[in-house]
Design an enzyme around this catalytic site. Structure first.
Site, mmCIF file in Angstrom:
data_model
loop_
_atom_site.group_PDB
_atom_site.id
_atom_site.type_symbol
_atom_site.label_atom_id
_atom_site.label_comp_id
_atom_site.label_asym_id
_atom_site.label_seq_id
_atom_site.Cartn_x
_atom_site.Cartn_y
_atom_site.Cartn_z
ATOM 1 N N ASN A 92 0.801 -1.232 0.000
ATOM 2 C CA ASN A 92 0.000 0.000 0.000
ATOM 3 C C ASN A 92 0.829 1.274 0.000
ATOM 4 O OD1 ASN A 92 -2.494 1.720 0.778
ATOM 5 N ND2 ASN A 92 -1.078 2.024 2.488
ATOM 6 N N TYR A 157 3.302 9.316 -11.327
ATOM 7 C CA TYR A 157 2.288 8.693 -10.459
ATOM 8 C C TYR A 157 1.324 7.798 -11.244
ATOM 9 C CZ TYR A 157 -1.184 8.029 -6.810
ATOM 10 O OH TYR A 157 -2.058 7.455 -5.916
ATOM 11 N N LYS A 161 1.053 3.602 -11.288
ATOM 12 C CA LYS A 161 -0.160 2.853 -10.940
ATOM 13 C C LYS A 161 -0.630 1.968 -12.100
ATOM 14 C CE LYS A 161 -0.464 4.344 -6.686
ATOM 15 N NZ LYS A 161 -0.217 3.439 -5.548
HETATM 16 P P1 NAD Z 1 -0.450 8.702 3.064
HETATM 17 O O1 NAD Z 1 0.521 9.697 2.529
HETATM 18 O O2 NAD Z 1 -1.462 9.141 4.067
HETATM 19 O O3 NAD Z 1 0.332 7.433 3.637
HETATM 20 C C1 NAD Z 1 1.418 6.917 2.937
HETATM 21 C C2 NAD Z 1 2.006 5.744 3.673
HETATM 22 O O4 NAD Z 1 3.123 5.304 2.918
HETATM 23 C C3 NAD Z 1 2.507 6.086 5.069
HETATM 24 O O5 NAD Z 1 2.194 5.033 5.952
HETATM 25 C C4 NAD Z 1 4.030 6.186 4.908
HETATM 26 O O6 NAD Z 1 4.742 5.716 6.035
HETATM 27 C C5 NAD Z 1 4.275 5.248 3.738
HETATM 28 N N1 NAD Z 1 5.448 5.676 2.999
HETATM 29 C C6 NAD Z 1 5.635 6.870 2.373
HETATM 30 N N2 NAD Z 1 6.865 6.912 1.836
HETATM 31 C C7 NAD Z 1 7.459 5.729 2.138
HETATM 32 C C8 NAD Z 1 8.726 5.155 1.859
HETATM 33 N N3 NAD Z 1 9.651 5.802 1.157
HETATM 34 N N4 NAD Z 1 8.985 3.906 2.319
HETATM 35 C C9 NAD Z 1 8.070 3.222 3.009
HETATM 36 N N5 NAD Z 1 6.837 3.699 3.299
HETATM 37 C C10 NAD Z 1 6.546 4.935 2.868
HETATM 38 O O7 NAD Z 1 -1.106 8.090 1.772
HETATM 39 P P2 NAD Z 1 -2.545 7.480 1.473
HETATM 40 O O8 NAD Z 1 -3.356 8.542 0.862
HETATM 41 O O9 NAD Z 1 -3.077 6.693 2.610
HETATM 42 O O10 NAD Z 1 -2.114 6.488 0.279
HETATM 43 C C11 NAD Z 1 -1.907 5.126 0.447
HETATM 44 C C12 NAD Z 1 -1.944 4.479 -0.923
HETATM 45 O O11 NAD Z 1 -3.181 4.798 -1.553
HETATM 46 C C13 NAD Z 1 -0.846 4.986 -1.858
HETATM 47 O O12 NAD Z 1 -0.358 3.902 -2.643
HETATM 48 C C14 NAD Z 1 -1.583 5.976 -2.756
HETATM 49 O O13 NAD Z 1 -0.972 6.105 -4.021
HETATM 50 C C15 NAD Z 1 -2.945 5.320 -2.844
HETATM 51 N N6 NAD Z 1 -4.057 6.219 -3.209
HETATM 52 C C16 NAD Z 1 -4.425 7.247 -2.391
HETATM 53 C C17 NAD Z 1 -5.498 8.049 -2.768
HETATM 54 C C18 NAD Z 1 -5.975 9.199 -1.899
HETATM 55 O O14 NAD Z 1 -6.811 9.999 -2.369
HETATM 56 N N7 NAD Z 1 -5.518 9.340 -0.676
HETATM 57 C C19 NAD Z 1 -6.170 7.807 -3.965
HETATM 58 C C20 NAD Z 1 -5.755 6.756 -4.770
HETATM 59 C C21 NAD Z 1 -4.698 5.944 -4.374
#
Ligand code: NAD
Length: 249
Positions: A92, A157, A161
């Protein structure tokens, strides 16, 4: 209902946002979980928050460099040593990007790929080796709605994906014979720290493009991860499940 009773899971990017919601949902459904984060400090904070909610949660925290295959293998081994097995691997962790192509630095492009794609490969490989030996398992990846239509900036990005979808579909075909299911969830705009920080004037027009009339909650996404990890999805593999309120931008 405890859909994951007796199962063990490892969740990358589990310290906040969508990953934290997945960790909590899995714990509430009877799983033992190893949550991973990029810094020990945030891992400890997430663990403390979970223990405050329920002191009986079976949860540990790890901080591997996901770009380093040896560190990932070590982390998977720690999960195995602690819980006896690894049933569910959730890839994730991810970073987003907004840079324009004209000023995009190759090292920034590579950094996004390193976490969003290479780390998924590293974790899937380490997990699959263990799962094959155990007789099966589930690998789940976090994709995004931009994996379908792209986005007008930050090309690393959406490209990353699209790659996650390719890994998901291909690994599902390769690993089916080893009883390992591989699926992805493609969230739309989800209320994590990043989205919560956006001003009202940006959020309102965004919501207007979403047929369900709201942004997603991390729990909406975590419930899809629960279904796909559980035996309810025992004949589902190679799927990219959209959880986006039918937003298609
Ligand atoms: P967030 O930024 O709140 O959390 C990101 C997480 O990734 C954190 O736990 C952090 O510790 C970890 N992380 C970041 N950089 C890292 C690294 N270099 N090494 C290890 N861990 C690392 O993000 P989120 O919004 O919860 O996103 C989680 C996933 O969902 C991601 O893959 C993101 O692309 C995807 N996503 C998010 C959204 C959204 O709107 N929030 C939409 C579509 C997809």
């Amino acid at each position: 209902m405890e859909l994951l009773k007796g199962k063990t899971a490892m969740v990358t990017g589990g310290t906040r946002g969508i990953g934290y919601a997945i960790v909590k949902t899995y714990l509430d459904n009877g799983a033992a979980v190893a949550l991973c984060g990029s810094r020990q400090e945030t891992v400890d904070k997430a663990l403390a928050k979970l223990k405050e909610e329920n002191a009986d949660y079976k949860v540990i925290g790890l901080c591997p460099d996901l770009g380093n295959p040896q560190e990932v293998e070590k982390a998977v081994q720690t999960v195995r040593d602690t819980f006896g097995k690894l049933d569910i691997m959730v890839n994730n962790a991810g970073v987003s990007a907004r840079d324009s192509l004209y000023g995009y630095k190759p090292e920034d492009f590579a950094r996004t790929m390193e976490l969003n794609v290479n780390a998924v490969f590293n974790c899937a490989q380490a997990a699959a080796k263990v799962m094959k030996e155990q007789g099966g398992g589930v690998i789940l990846n976090t994709s995004s709605m931009v994996s379908i239509y792209g986005q007008p900036s930050g090309v690393a990005y959406p490209a990353s994906k699209f790659a996650v979808n390719g890994l998901t579909k291909s690994l599902a075909r390769e690993l089916g014979k080893d009883n390992i299911r591989v699926n992805a969830v493609a969230p739309g705009v989800t209320r994590t720290d990043m989205v919560a920080a956006l001003p009202e004037e940006m959020i309102k027009p965004l919501i207007a493009t979403i047929p369900l009339g709201r942004v997603g909650e991390p729990e909406d996404v975590a419930n899809a991860f629960l279904y796909l990890a559980s035996d309810l999805a025992s004949y589902v593999t190679g799927e990219i499940l959209s959880v986006d309120g039918a937003a298609r931008t």
